[in-house]
Design a protein around this motif. Structure first.
Motif, mmCIF file in Angstrom:
data_model
loop_
_atom_site.group_PDB
_atom_site.id
_atom_site.type_symbol
_atom_site.label_atom_id
_atom_site.label_comp_id
_atom_site.label_asym_id
_atom_site.label_seq_id
_atom_site.Cartn_x
_atom_site.Cartn_y
_atom_site.Cartn_z
ATOM 1 N N HIS A 195 11.748 7.811 -7.261
ATOM 2 C CA HIS A 195 12.559 7.513 -6.076
ATOM 3 C C HIS A 195 13.043 8.786 -5.401
ATOM 4 N N GLU A 196 13.492 9.751 -6.209
ATOM 5 C CA GLU A 196 13.944 11.022 -5.638
ATOM 6 C C GLU A 196 12.789 11.761 -4.959
ATOM 7 N N ASP A 197 11.618 11.738 -5.597
ATOM 8 C CA ASP A 197 10.453 12.388 -4.993
ATOM 9 C C ASP A 197 10.086 11.722 -3.669
ATOM 10 N N LEU A 198 10.192 10.382 -3.658
ATOM 11 C CA LEU A 198 9.875 9.663 -2.426
ATOM 12 C C LEU A 198 10.861 10.012 -1.317
ATOM 13 N N LYS A 199 12.158 10.065 -1.660
ATOM 14 C CA LYS A 199 13.149 10.440 -0.642
ATOM 15 C C LYS A 199 12.913 11.863 -0.156
ATOM 16 N N ARG A 200 12.612 12.766 -1.103
ATOM 17 C CA ARG A 200 12.368 14.153 -0.704
ATOM 18 C C ARG A 200 11.138 14.247 0.211
ATOM 19 N N THR A 201 10.092 13.488 -0.148
ATOM 20 C CA THR A 201 8.882 13.509 0.678
ATOM 21 C C THR A 201 9.147 12.934 2.062
ATOM 22 N N GLN A 202 9.939 11.848 2.115
ATOM 23 C CA GLN A 202 10.268 11.267 3.419
ATOM 24 C C GLN A 202 11.036 12.251 4.285
ATOM 25 N N ASP A 410 17.889 19.773 -3.522
ATOM 26 C CA ASP A 410 17.856 18.369 -3.119
ATOM 27 C C ASP A 410 18.061 18.255 -1.617
ATOM 28 N N PRO A 411 17.397 17.279 -0.975
ATOM 29 C CA PRO A 411 17.611 17.085 0.465
ATOM 30 C C PRO A 411 19.064 16.741 0.779
ATOM 31 N N PHE A 412 19.597 17.319 1.841
ATOM 32 C CA PHE A 412 20.929 17.060 2.382
ATOM 33 C C PHE A 412 22.058 17.589 1.496
ATOM 34 N N PHE A 413 21.727 18.309 0.434
ATOM 35 C CA PHE A 413 22.800 18.898 -0.366
ATOM 36 C C PHE A 413 23.139 20.266 0.198
ATOM 37 N N THR A 414 24.410 20.470 0.527
ATOM 38 C CA THR A 414 24.844 21.756 1.069
ATOM 39 C C THR A 414 26.283 22.009 0.658
ATOM 40 N N THR A 415 26.614 23.268 0.477
ATOM 41 C CA THR A 415 27.986 23.674 0.187
ATOM 42 C C THR A 415 28.670 24.239 1.416
ATOM 43 N N LYS A 416 27.976 24.265 2.529
ATOM 44 C CA LYS A 416 28.551 24.803 3.754
ATOM 45 C C LYS A 416 29.447 23.761 4.408
ATOM 46 N N PRO A 417 30.407 24.196 5.217
ATOM 47 C CA PRO A 417 31.271 23.240 5.914
ATOM 48 C C PRO A 417 30.463 22.347 6.847
ATOM 49 N N VAL A 418 31.076 21.215 7.201
ATOM 50 C CA VAL A 418 30.420 20.264 8.099
ATOM 51 C C VAL A 418 30.128 20.941 9.426
ATOM 52 N N GLY A 419 28.908 20.769 9.904
ATOM 53 C CA GLY A 419 28.498 21.369 11.164
ATOM 54 C C GLY A 419 27.841 22.720 11.027
ATOM 55 N N GLN A 420 27.872 23.293 9.806
ATOM 56 C CA GLN A 420 27.259 24.607 9.616
ATOM 57 C C GLN A 420 25.999 24.553 8.757
ATOM 58 N N GLY A 421 25.694 23.403 8.205
ATOM 59 C CA GLY A 421 24.493 23.300 7.374
ATOM 60 C C GLY A 421 24.046 21.856 7.266
ATOM 61 N N THR A 422 22.732 21.646 7.260
ATOM 62 C CA THR A 422 22.176 20.294 7.146
ATOM 63 C C THR A 422 21.772 19.943 5.732
ATOM 64 N N GLY A 423 21.643 20.939 4.857
ATOM 65 C CA GLY A 423 21.183 20.663 3.509
ATOM 66 C C GLY A 423 19.687 20.459 3.405
ATOM 67 N N LEU A 424 18.941 20.849 4.448
ATOM 68 C CA LEU A 424 17.483 20.661 4.439
ATOM 69 C C LEU A 424 16.726 21.977 4.306
ATOM 70 N N GLY A 425 17.384 23.102 4.553
ATOM 71 C CA GLY A 425 16.673 24.386 4.570
ATOM 72 C C GLY A 425 16.003 24.701 3.257
ATOM 73 N N LEU A 426 16.758 24.689 2.164
ATOM 74 C CA LEU A 426 16.190 25.021 0.863
ATOM 75 C C LEU A 426 15.232 23.948 0.383
ATOM 76 N N SER A 427 15.514 22.674 0.707
ATOM 77 C CA SER A 427 14.607 21.596 0.302
ATOM 78 C C SER A 427 13.239 21.752 0.960
ATOM 79 N N ILE A 428 13.241 22.045 2.251
ATOM 80 C CA ILE A 428 11.968 22.238 2.960
ATOM 81 C C ILE A 428 11.279 23.504 2.464
ATOM 82 N N SER A 429 12.058 24.566 2.247
ATOM 83 C CA SER A 429 11.467 25.803 1.737
ATOM 84 C C SER A 429 10.821 25.575 0.378
#
Length: 461
Positions: A195-202, A410-429
């Protein structure tokens, strides 16, 4: 087939011969009307036929019963879950092969034994007794108990307990079914991972589509920018030629003593002609440099665009990294220092645009992590090892919390404040690096700060 005989045969077999030569039965009923005798014989034949039919039906039912018994036995033997059938007092009446293999005991030892003795600890044994304590026990679902397995091992089992009723609805016992929890946990873990792989792939597909659209837009913009840049560079070259001619003309005019006049000298001083002539060359040099830098940016945008995102081609990773560092540091805060220790050639096979996206993301994350600290620094180094190149990105920021390390990609996981990070950069990388046959890892260094390690296969020489 049948063991019955007809009434006539039975009569002849059991009727002794009288003195007058007649059967004894006939002698006894000599005075009876013959019609009565015939009726008796007919009734006996009917009873005999009924007995034959009953015998045939009984044999058919016995055959069906044997088939049903064999079917039930084969089903019980094929079950992977354990099965225990108990009477209403908790004594074992029937078990299947799965339980016998699970606990390593023969069925002859188990029959009649209290079911609570199969469990390993006091809590599980007491819970098993509770199954039979009520006058009308209720069903139990997914009750995890420890059962004594072979070799004395205690194994967790998820049990279901269901009352067994007679045809009249009377409680006659309980049926326990269960499955080792280890198998359930492995199956759940595999399902969750899928399920996690599927969400990440989506999410990667969604982001890839967005990036592809952005890339097409950037490619179009870059193409449109090329025209005015070409105009600027061309006009600058023309102005250089014109300025040189004007300089020659003015020098000739003011050097001729015959034509030279105080009015022209005064006008030259008022208009600061000499100052203008001195500034023209630096101004044109600045315009040329700016236009060329703009052209380099456009070329970088074209490489970053969707045109080459899926292309596998020779790429010099050192050049891509230098370009990524240059782009990020230009927009970085004052004082952010990046040191790069790389060989001039790091050949890989892949997409220049995708690798630039990964490297820019790593540099930008280091810039954000070190913001607010003293002397923010990022050190980038490379090491060749067994046909691979290992890039290390070491910053002097606060590092990564241990609880966040497993979720960092993980997709959408970020430690940055709201509006400064989407949590997708490292997941896509992470996905891009995997598609290039490499791996991306994160850790904390003992002296403080974070370390990102990018490993990629080198191109064959």
């Amino acid at each position: 087939m049948s063991s019955f005989r007809s009434p006539t045969e039975a009569l002849q077999a059991h009727s002794p011969i009288a003195a007058d030569g007649l059967p004894e039965a006939q002698a006894v009923f000599h005075g009876v009307d013959e019609a009565v005798w015939i009726e008796v014989i007919r009734k006996m034949d009917e009873v005999y036929n009924d007995l034959l039919q009953y015998e045939v039906a009984l044999e058919q039912k016995n055959a069906a019963l044997e088939d049903s018994q064999q079917f039930i036995e084969s089903v019980l033997a094929s079950m992977s879950d354990i099965l225990i059938v108990c009477n209403r007092h908790g004594a074992i009446q029937e078990v299947n092969d799965s339980l016998r293999r699970f606990i390593g005991q023969d069925e002859t030892v188990l029959y009649g034994r209290p079911v609570c003795e199969l469990f390993a600890d006091d809590v599980s044994r007491q819970r098993a007794r509770d199954f039979f304590s009520a006058a009308r026990p209720a069903s139990v679902q997914d009750c995890e108990l420890l059962i004594s397995g072979r070799d004395g091992n205690s194994l967790p089992v998820s049990l279901n307990c269901t009352p067994r009723l007679s045809g009249t609805g009377k409680l006659v016992g309980m049926v326990l079914t269960g499955r080792p929890v280890g198998e359930l946990r492995r199956a759940y873990h595999a399902l969750r991972q899928a399920h996690e792989d599927l969400k990440r792939t989506q999410q990667q597909l969604l982001q890839a589509e967005k990036m592809a659209s952005l890339g097409r837009l950037v490619a179009g913009v870059a193409h449109e920018l090329n025209n005015p840049i070409s105009f600027v560079l061309g006009n600058v070259l023309a102005i250089r030629r014109y300025a040189a001619r004007l300089q020659s003309y003015l020098d000739a005019v003011h050097s001729d003593a015959c034509v030279r006049s105080p009015a022209l000298e005064a006008m030259r001083q008022d208009l600061r002609i000499d100052r203008i002539l001195e500034d023209i060359t630096p101004l044109l040099d600045g315009m040329t440099e700016g236009a060329e830098r703009t052209r380099d940016i456009v070329d970088g945008l074209k490489r970053f665009s969707a045109v080459d995102r899926s292309a596998d081609e020779p790429v010099n990773l050192a050049e891509v990294l230098a370009r990524a560092v240059r782009w990020v540091t230009r927009a970085a805060m004052q004082g952010f220092r990046v040191t790069v220790d790389l060989p001039q050639e790091l050949p890989i096979i892949g997409s220049s645009g995708q690798m630039q996206q990964v490297l820019m993301n790593l540099v930008q994350n280091a810039r954000d992590a070190t913001a607010g600290g003293e002397a923010p620094t990022l050190e980038i180094s490379a090491e060749r090892c067994n046909g691979t190149v290992i890039l290390s990105f070491v910053d002097n920021g606060p590092g990564i919390a241990e609880a966040n390390l497993p979720r960092l990609f993980d997709p959408f996981f970020t430690t940055k404040p709201v509006g400064q990070g989407t949590g997708l950069g490292l997941s896509i990388s992470y996905g891009i690096v995997e598609r290039h046959g490499g791996k991306l890892e994160a850790a904390n260094r003992p002296g403080g700060g974070a370390v990102f390690t990018l490993t990629l296969p080198l191109a064959p020489v």
